[in-house]
Design an enzyme around this catalytic site. Sequence first.
Site, PDB file in Angstrom:
ATOM      1  N   PRO A  25       0.854  -1.388   0.039  1.00 33.79           N
ATOM      2  CA  PRO A  25      -0.080   0.104  -0.114  1.00 33.79           C
ATOM      3  C   PRO A  25       0.788   1.285   0.071  1.00 33.79           C
ATOM      4  O   PRO A  25       0.283   2.251  -0.294  1.00 33.79           O
ATOM      5  CB  PRO A  25      -0.828  -0.266   1.143  1.00 33.79           C
ATOM      6  CG  PRO A  25      -0.673  -1.510   1.827  1.00 33.79           C
ATOM      7  CD  PRO A  25       0.490  -2.014   1.246  1.00 33.79           C
ATOM      8  N   GLU A  66       3.530  -8.213   8.372  1.00 30.47           N
ATOM      9  CA  GLU A  66       3.595  -6.680   8.616  1.00 30.47           C
ATOM     10  C   GLU A  66       4.513  -6.212   7.491  1.00 30.47           C
ATOM     11  O   GLU A  66       5.184  -5.138   7.432  1.00 30.47           O
ATOM     12  CB  GLU A  66       4.139  -6.525   9.947  1.00 30.47           C
ATOM     13  CG  GLU A  66       3.344  -7.234  11.282  1.00 30.47           C
ATOM     14  CD  GLU A  66       2.046  -6.496  11.165  1.00 30.47           C
ATOM     15  OE1 GLU A  66       1.579  -5.326  10.994  1.00 30.47           O
ATOM     16  OE2 GLU A  66       1.042  -7.315  11.267  1.00 30.47           O
ATOM     17  N   ARG A  89      -2.453  -8.596 -20.817  1.00 24.71           N
ATOM     18  CA  ARG A  89      -3.346  -8.436 -21.749  1.00 24.71           C
ATOM     19  C   ARG A  89      -2.863  -7.515 -22.762  1.00 24.71           C
ATOM     20  O   ARG A  89      -3.339  -7.037 -23.993  1.00 24.71           O
ATOM     21  CB  ARG A  89      -4.765  -7.867 -21.137  1.00 24.71           C
ATOM     22  CG  ARG A  89      -4.963  -6.750 -20.516  1.00 24.71           C
ATOM     23  CD  ARG A  89      -6.341  -6.591 -20.001  1.00 24.71           C
ATOM     24  NE  ARG A  89      -7.442  -6.181 -20.874  1.00 24.71           N
ATOM     25  CZ  ARG A  89      -7.443  -5.123 -21.672  1.00 24.71           C
ATOM     26  NH1 ARG A  89      -6.514  -3.970 -21.470  1.00 24.71           N
ATOM     27  NH2 ARG A  89      -8.188  -5.009 -22.544  1.00 24.71           N
ATOM     28  N   ASP A 134      -9.996   0.488 -24.859  1.00 22.88           N
ATOM     29  CA  ASP A 134     -10.780   0.588 -23.597  1.00 22.88           C
ATOM     30  C   ASP A 134     -10.603   1.786 -23.003  1.00 22.88           C
ATOM     31  O   ASP A 134      -9.967   2.753 -23.451  1.00 22.88           O
ATOM     32  CB  ASP A 134     -10.262  -0.956 -23.022  1.00 22.88           C
ATOM     33  CG  ASP A 134      -8.838  -0.798 -22.842  1.00 22.88           C
ATOM     34  OD1 ASP A 134      -7.987   0.320 -22.936  1.00 22.88           O
ATOM     35  OD2 ASP A 134      -8.458  -2.158 -22.842  1.00 22.88           O
TER      36      ASP A 134
HETATM   37  N1  4GX Z   1      -1.579  -2.965  -3.169  1.00 22.43           N
HETATM   38  N2  4GX Z   1      -0.982  -5.638   0.686  1.00 22.43           N
HETATM   39  C1  4GX Z   1       1.439  -6.062   1.112  1.00 22.43           C
HETATM   40  C2  4GX Z   1       2.337  -6.616   3.394  1.00 22.43           C
HETATM   41  C3  4GX Z   1       2.724  -5.594   4.036  1.00 22.43           C
HETATM   42  C4  4GX Z   1       2.279  -4.982   5.050  1.00 22.43           C
HETATM   43  C5  4GX Z   1       2.851  -3.712   5.476  1.00 22.43           C
HETATM   44  C6  4GX Z   1       4.123  -3.618   3.490  1.00 22.43           C
HETATM   45  C7  4GX Z   1       3.646  -3.028   4.843  1.00 22.43           C
HETATM   46  C8  4GX Z   1      -1.564  -4.128  -1.254  1.00 22.43           C
HETATM   47  C9  4GX Z   1      -2.009  -3.239  -1.928  1.00 22.43           C
HETATM   48  C10 4GX Z   1      -1.684  -4.700  -0.111  1.00 22.43           C
HETATM   49  C11 4GX Z   1      -1.271  -6.021   1.975  1.00 22.43           C
HETATM   50  C12 4GX Z   1       0.428  -6.114   0.098  1.00 22.43           C
HETATM   51  C13 4GX Z   1      -0.261  -5.998   2.952  1.00 22.43           C
HETATM   52  N3  4GX Z   1       3.715  -4.840   3.020  1.00 22.43           N
HETATM   53  N4  4GX Z   1      -0.416  -4.471  -2.123  1.00 22.43           N
HETATM   54  N5  4GX Z   1       0.943  -6.633   2.553  1.00 22.43           N
HETATM   55  N6  4GX Z   1      -3.155  -2.526  -1.561  1.00 22.43           N
HETATM   56  O1  4GX Z   1      -2.708  -4.312   0.627  1.00 22.43           O
HETATM   57  O2  4GX Z   1      -0.443  -3.779  -3.228  1.00 22.43           O
END
Ligand code: 4GX
Length: 246
Positions: A88, A115, A153, A168
Amino acid sequence: MKVDILTLFPNMFFSPFQESILGKAIQKGLIEIRITNIRDFSLDKHQVVDDTPYGGGQGMVMKVEPISRAIEWARSEDSSAWTIYLTPQGRPFDQEKARDLSSRSHLIVLCGRYEGVDERVREMFIDEEISIGDYVLTGGELAAMVMIDAVSRLLPGVLGSDQSAEDDSFTNALLEYPQYTRPFDFMGRCVPEVLLSGNHAAISLWRRKEALRRTSVRRPDLLAKAKLTRKDEELLEGIRQGGDGI
Ligand code: 4GX
């Protein structure tokens, strides 16, 4: 394109990549996807891949050594590989990023759990951090599938000749016009007559107007960025004047 996926949950990927368009692209050899369990790169006798965070706090952090070994292995003899961590905290993924990634010959995608990964993984081994949206998943696996699907794609030969990757939404910056198929009348709700007229110019104009209408109602942010012709401006004026309702 070659795609390496590094994950603690390899089974999550099997069905999504075997179905439909992606499955065919893999069969045809247009995409080569290799799924690797990070646990296989733990040298520890219990194959440990996570540990408690320094400084305390809840949850577990993915250890640097197994991940570094997995990435080095995936990268071996390929200096052109591009390594992505899904998180995120990454840069928001969009169609332009999908296009950019589709020009690479080898992607390595690291999926985090718990985490997240030890900060030194990011500093030493990751070329780019990408987020698929502002929400929190239980891990990076579903995010990796979303990203790889959108990139795949766009590769030459993946979509059939009757499907165009470029035709698209987002490529032309507007949302798509509504689609209809048989029956003509469903519980009294009929298909717009213009679509049955056989008048291709009238149909194109109606579709453009509906695309503009939708975009202005649902995604004014996209409309502001779109390159509009004078005719588009006229159609939008017509929409604002109402008469045919929004
Ligand atoms: N877009 N996630 C990564 C593990 C995590 C936790 C804390 C770093 C810090 C996500 C998203 C996503 C969930 C992948 C937590 N990494 N990945 N994961 N939104 O939510 O890509």
